[in-house]
Design an enzyme around this catalytic site. Structure first.
Site, PDB file in Angstrom:
ATOM      1  N   SER A 172      69.532  46.016  71.944  1.00 10.97           N
ATOM      2  CA  SER A 172      69.629  46.607  73.279  1.00 10.97           C
ATOM      3  C   SER A 172      71.197  45.984  73.822  1.00 10.97           C
ATOM      4  CB  SER A 172      68.665  45.692  74.237  1.00 10.97           C
ATOM      5  OG  SER A 172      67.251  46.116  73.936  1.00 10.97           O
TER       6      SER A 172
HETATM    7  N1  SAM Z   1      64.584  43.039  71.500  1.00 14.44           N
HETATM    8  C1  SAM Z   1      65.358  43.921  70.547  1.00 14.44           C
HETATM    9  C2  SAM Z   1      66.419  43.420  69.924  1.00 14.44           C
HETATM   10  O1  SAM Z   1      67.138  42.260  70.781  1.00 14.44           O
HETATM   11  O2  SAM Z   1      66.938  43.800  69.003  1.00 14.44           O
HETATM   12  C3  SAM Z   1      65.457  45.338  71.014  1.00 14.44           C
HETATM   13  C4  SAM Z   1      64.369  46.206  70.667  1.00 14.44           C
HETATM   14  S1  SAM Z   1      64.359  48.009  70.664  1.00 14.44           S
HETATM   15  C5  SAM Z   1      65.342  48.446  71.856  1.00 14.44           C
HETATM   16  C6  SAM Z   1      62.733  48.419  70.845  1.00 14.44           C
HETATM   17  C7  SAM Z   1      61.717  47.856  69.881  1.00 14.44           C
HETATM   18  O3  SAM Z   1      60.307  48.209  70.171  1.00 14.44           O
HETATM   19  C8  SAM Z   1      61.851  48.835  68.574  1.00 14.44           C
HETATM   20  O4  SAM Z   1      62.139  47.971  67.478  1.00 14.44           O
HETATM   21  C9  SAM Z   1      60.649  49.514  68.618  1.00 14.44           C
HETATM   22  O5  SAM Z   1      59.978  49.559  67.250  1.00 14.44           O
HETATM   23  C10 SAM Z   1      59.702  48.410  69.209  1.00 14.44           C
HETATM   24  N2  SAM Z   1      58.490  49.074  69.846  1.00 14.44           N
HETATM   25  C11 SAM Z   1      58.132  50.210  70.136  1.00 14.44           C
HETATM   26  N3  SAM Z   1      56.702  50.417  70.461  1.00 14.44           N
HETATM   27  C12 SAM Z   1      56.272  49.285  70.259  1.00 14.44           C
HETATM   28  C13 SAM Z   1      55.054  48.534  70.304  1.00 14.44           C
HETATM   29  N4  SAM Z   1      54.127  49.191  70.558  1.00 14.44           N
HETATM   30  N5  SAM Z   1      54.635  47.283  69.765  1.00 14.44           N
HETATM   31  C14 SAM Z   1      55.745  46.475  69.184  1.00 14.44           C
HETATM   32  N6  SAM Z   1      56.965  46.883  69.271  1.00 14.44           N
HETATM   33  C15 SAM Z   1      57.233  48.184  69.645  1.00 14.44           C
END
Ligand code: SAM
Length: 213
Positions: A61
Site C-alpha cells: 500500500s
Molecule cells: N498490507 C499489505 C502490505 O503492507 O504490503 C498490503 C496488502 S494488499 C493492498 C492487499 C492484500 O490483501 C493482498 O495481498 C491480497 O492478496 C490480500 N487479500 C485479499 N483478500 C483477502 C482475504 N479474504 N483474506 C486475506 N487476504 C486477502
C-alpha cells in the site's frame, strides 16, 4: 547509489505535510526499511508515496495510507491487532512496532511465504501469520483490540465486527470495487458506530465476507 535513509526521511516529512500527526506512527515509518519489502527491481522507488506491485496482481500500500490507517487505530502498545491482507508484510511490521501482538492473514500462499521469510530475517517475534480467508477473521485468537483490513470490501464484514473487542477499533475500505470509502468502526458498550475517513483505492477483498473471485 541510493541513500535509502535520506529518502525515508524525505518521505516521512512529506507524510507530515499531508497531515499525519501521530508521532509514534511517523517514528515507525522513519525506522522501517520499506525497500526491503518490495521486489528488487522496484527498490529505487520504495520511498515514493505510492503503492507498488508485489506480484500476483497485488500491491504494497501507499505509505500515506499505511500511516493514516495505523493512526486511526490509535495504538498504545498493548493491543492485539488483526490484519487482513499481509501482502508484503510492511504494514504488519508497522503494527508490530506499535502494538503487543499482530495476527495477520493472507489468502495468497506465495505472498505469505515471502512475508514469513522477511519476518524471520527481521526477527519480528510478535507477528503470527496464516494463509486463509481473512474476510471471515481469525476466530481462534479473537477478540482483537484493533482490526485493519488492507483490501476493499463491498460492506463491513460481519465476522470482523463480531471479533472486535469491546472498546476496539477497525479500519476497513468499503464500497464499489474500483474506489472505496475508508470506514472507521468503533465498538463501545456493545454498540457499533461507523464514521468515514475519506476516499481510498484498494485491491479487492476476496472471500466469504468480501467479493467473489
Ligand atoms: N498490507 C499489505 C502490505 O503492507 O504490503 C498490503 C496488502 S494488499 C493492498 C492487499 C492484500 O490483501 C493482498 O495481498 C491480497 O492478496 C490480500 N487479500 C485479499 N483478500 C483477502 C482475504 N479474504 N483474506 C486475506 N487476504 C486477502
Amino acid at each position: 547509489m541510493i541513500n535509502y535513509h535520506l529518502a525515508r526521511e524525505e518521505l516521512v516529512d512529506q507524510l507530515e505535510r499531508k497531515g499525519i500527526k501521530d508521532n509514534l506512527v511517523l517514528a515507525a515509518l522513519r525506522e522501517i526499511r520499506r525497500h526491503e519489502f518490495v521486489p528488487t527491481n522496484l527498490r529505487a522507488r520504495a520511498y515514493e508515496d505510492s503503492p507498488l506491485s508485489i506480484g500476483e496482481d497485488q500491491t504494497i500500500s501507499q505509505p500515506y495510507m499505511v500511516a493514516r490507517m495505523t493512526e486511526l487505530l490509535q495504538l498504545h502498545g498493548t493491543e492485539r491487532v488483526l490484519e487482513i491482507g499481509t501482502g508484503s508484510g510492511y504494514q504488519s511490521m508497522v503494527l508490530a512496532k506499535l502494538s503487543d501482538r499482530v495476527f495477520t492473514v493472507e489468502r495468497i500462499a506465495s505472498l505469505a511465504k515471502v512475508a514469513k521469510e522477511r519476518f524471520e530475517r527481521l526477527e519480528l517475534r510478535n507477528v503470527v501469520q496464516k494463509v486463509g480467508d481473512g474476510s471471515l477473521g481469525w476466530r481462534e485468537f479473537a477478540p482483537y483490540d484493533a482490526i485493519i483490513v488492507t483490501a476493499g470490501a463491498p460492506e463491513i464484514p460481519n465476522r470482523l465486527v463480531e471479533q472486535l473487542a469491546e472498546g476496539g477499533r477497525m479500519v476497513v475500505p468499503t464500497g464499489p470495487r474500483r474506489v472505496q470509502d475508508l470506514k472507521v468502526v468503533h465498538k463501545k458498550d456493545g454498540r457499533i458506530t461507523t464514521t468515514s475517513a475519506g476516499g481510498c483505492v484498494f485491491v479487492p477483498l476476496i472471500g466469504g465476507g468480501g467479493w467473489q473471485e
